[in-house]
Structure formats: structure tokens, C-alpha cells
Design a protein around this motif. Structure first.
Motif, mmCIF file in Angstrom:
data_model
loop_
_atom_site.group_PDB
_atom_site.id
_atom_site.type_symbol
_atom_site.label_atom_id
_atom_site.label_comp_id
_atom_site.label_asym_id
_atom_site.label_seq_id
_atom_site.Cartn_x
_atom_site.Cartn_y
_atom_site.Cartn_z
ATOM 1 N N VAL A 194 41.312 36.482 41.419
ATOM 2 C CA VAL A 194 42.427 37.148 40.459
ATOM 3 C C VAL A 194 42.510 38.692 41.074
ATOM 4 O O VAL A 194 41.531 39.193 41.591
ATOM 5 C CB VAL A 194 42.047 37.247 39.256
ATOM 6 C CG1 VAL A 194 41.967 35.989 38.449
ATOM 7 C CG2 VAL A 194 40.821 37.888 38.639
ATOM 8 N N PRO A 195 43.801 39.372 40.692
ATOM 9 C CA PRO A 195 44.031 40.822 41.264
ATOM 10 C C PRO A 195 42.922 41.779 41.136
ATOM 11 O O PRO A 195 42.700 42.756 41.685
ATOM 12 C CB PRO A 195 45.140 40.989 40.836
ATOM 13 C CG PRO A 195 46.043 39.673 40.572
ATOM 14 C CD PRO A 195 44.893 38.536 40.025
ATOM 15 N N ARG A 218 45.204 36.374 49.146
ATOM 16 C CA ARG A 218 44.250 35.910 48.072
ATOM 17 C C ARG A 218 44.685 34.724 47.502
ATOM 18 O O ARG A 218 45.479 34.391 46.894
ATOM 19 C CB ARG A 218 44.608 37.217 46.858
ATOM 20 C CG ARG A 218 43.933 37.146 45.702
ATOM 21 C CD ARG A 218 44.006 37.754 44.408
ATOM 22 N NE ARG A 218 45.232 37.664 43.868
ATOM 23 C CZ ARG A 218 46.667 38.088 43.948
ATOM 24 N NH1 ARG A 218 46.604 39.168 44.711
ATOM 25 N NH2 ARG A 218 47.688 37.757 43.298
ATOM 26 N N GLN A 219 43.612 33.941 47.524
ATOM 27 C CA GLN A 219 43.484 32.381 47.105
ATOM 28 C C GLN A 219 42.371 32.502 46.232
ATOM 29 O O GLN A 219 41.070 32.510 46.973
ATOM 30 C CB GLN A 219 43.994 31.610 48.009
ATOM 31 C CG GLN A 219 43.633 30.029 47.609
ATOM 32 C CD GLN A 219 44.725 29.515 46.424
ATOM 33 O OE1 GLN A 219 45.827 30.031 46.813
ATOM 34 N NE2 GLN A 219 44.403 28.741 45.659
ATOM 35 N N ASP A 242 48.349 41.467 47.626
ATOM 36 C CA ASP A 242 49.370 40.729 48.240
ATOM 37 C C ASP A 242 48.934 39.280 47.914
ATOM 38 O O ASP A 242 47.776 38.666 48.537
ATOM 39 C CB ASP A 242 49.310 40.886 49.659
ATOM 40 C CG ASP A 242 50.297 40.088 50.468
ATOM 41 O OD1 ASP A 242 50.562 39.112 49.745
ATOM 42 O OD2 ASP A 242 50.635 40.422 51.730
ATOM 43 N N ALA A 243 49.862 38.331 47.379
ATOM 44 C CA ALA A 243 49.276 36.897 47.008
ATOM 45 C C ALA A 243 49.036 36.253 48.288
ATOM 46 O O ALA A 243 48.485 35.073 48.345
ATOM 47 C CB ALA A 243 50.159 36.445 46.199
ATOM 48 N N ASN A 244 49.697 36.651 49.333
ATOM 49 C CA ASN A 244 49.366 35.775 50.622
ATOM 50 C C ASN A 244 48.104 36.126 51.113
ATOM 51 O O ASN A 244 47.572 35.293 52.100
ATOM 52 C CB ASN A 244 50.567 36.195 51.598
ATOM 53 C CG ASN A 244 51.866 35.903 51.471
ATOM 54 O OD1 ASN A 244 52.062 34.770 50.683
ATOM 55 N ND2 ASN A 244 52.853 36.737 51.415
#
Length: 134
Positions: A32-33, A28-29, A24-26
Motif C-alpha cells: 500500500v502507498p 508497487r504490487q 507510482d502504481a507501476n
């Protein structure tokens, strides 16, 4: 009797844990995935977590440094969704970098969630870890 059961449950978390950052990009900052986190939990009780971390992109482990006073404070019984057995607050200090806030939550029966945070929007990652295969 309940205290003994809780201690036994905590002991089952000793060992190596490994997992990938949230998809979930929300959540993760700065990761990288495909980034992975490895923990090696050597000892734990209600107030202390003896652990080393292998941070994503790093080749050496760094120690987990507990926030020493948090166990005696309301933070020591921090409640998160999913009702973890225990949550620990501390820092990791990778060489040549600013410290990273590390939040480790132990969930029965067999997973660990770890959050890595630095700054207001520099680094944030939620990692769901499972016991590493030997």
C-alpha cells in the motif's frame, strides 16, 4: 587511491535507513502507498552486505542473505540508472512466507534504493530510503 575512496564511500552507508514505497502504481504490487521499509546496514564491502530488514507490516527484523556468488559474476557490477556505487543481490526470508528477492543499490551521496520482489506479479516494490534520524 580510487579503491580507498570507494571503500570510504561505502562505509558511509552503515547505519539505519528508512523510506516509503514508490507512489507510482507501476512500481508497487502487494504494497500500500504508506508502506515503509527499514534497513540496518552493519557492514559492507565490494562483495558482502551485512544487513537486517524490517519489512512492511512486520514487527521483527529479518537478515539479508547475499547471493554469495554474485560478487564474482557480472551481477556483482550490475549497472542501474543513476549510477549507484554498488548494488547487492540477496534474499529475505520472513517467518512463514516465501523468500523475497532483495536488490539494494547505494547512491552517492546519501540515498539507498531497495527493490523487493516475489514471484512474477505477487510482490514488487521500489523503496527510496534516506538515513534514519536518531
Amino acid at each position: 587511491m580510487l579503491v580507498v575512496a570507494a571503500c570510504d564511500s561505502l562505509g558511509s552507508f552503515e547505519g539505519a535507513w528508512d523510506g516509503q514505497v514508490s507512489g507510482d502504481a507501476n512500481l508497487r504490487q502487494g504494497f500500500v502507498p504508506t508502506d515503509r521499509l527499514t534497513l540496518n546496514i552493519a557492514a559492507l564491502d565490494d562483495g558482502r552486505l551485512g544487513m537486517n530488514l524490517r519489512l512492511p507490516g512486520q514487527s521483527i527484523d529479518v537478515p539479508f542473505e547475499s547471493v554469495r556468488r554474485s560478487a564474482a559474476d557480472a551481477l556483482g557490477s550490475l549497472s542501474l540508472p543513476g549510477d549507484p556505487l554498488r548494488t547487492y543481490l540477496g534474499y529475505a526470508r520472513p517467518a512463514g512466507q516465501e523468500a523475497i528477492l532483495v536488490v539494494v543499490s547505494l547512491f552517492p551521496p546519501d540515498h539507498v534504493e531497495t527493490r523487493l520482489v516475489r514471484g512474477p506479479d505477487e510482490l514488487y516494490g521500489v523503496f527510496r530510503l534516506s538515513k534514519a534520524k536518531r
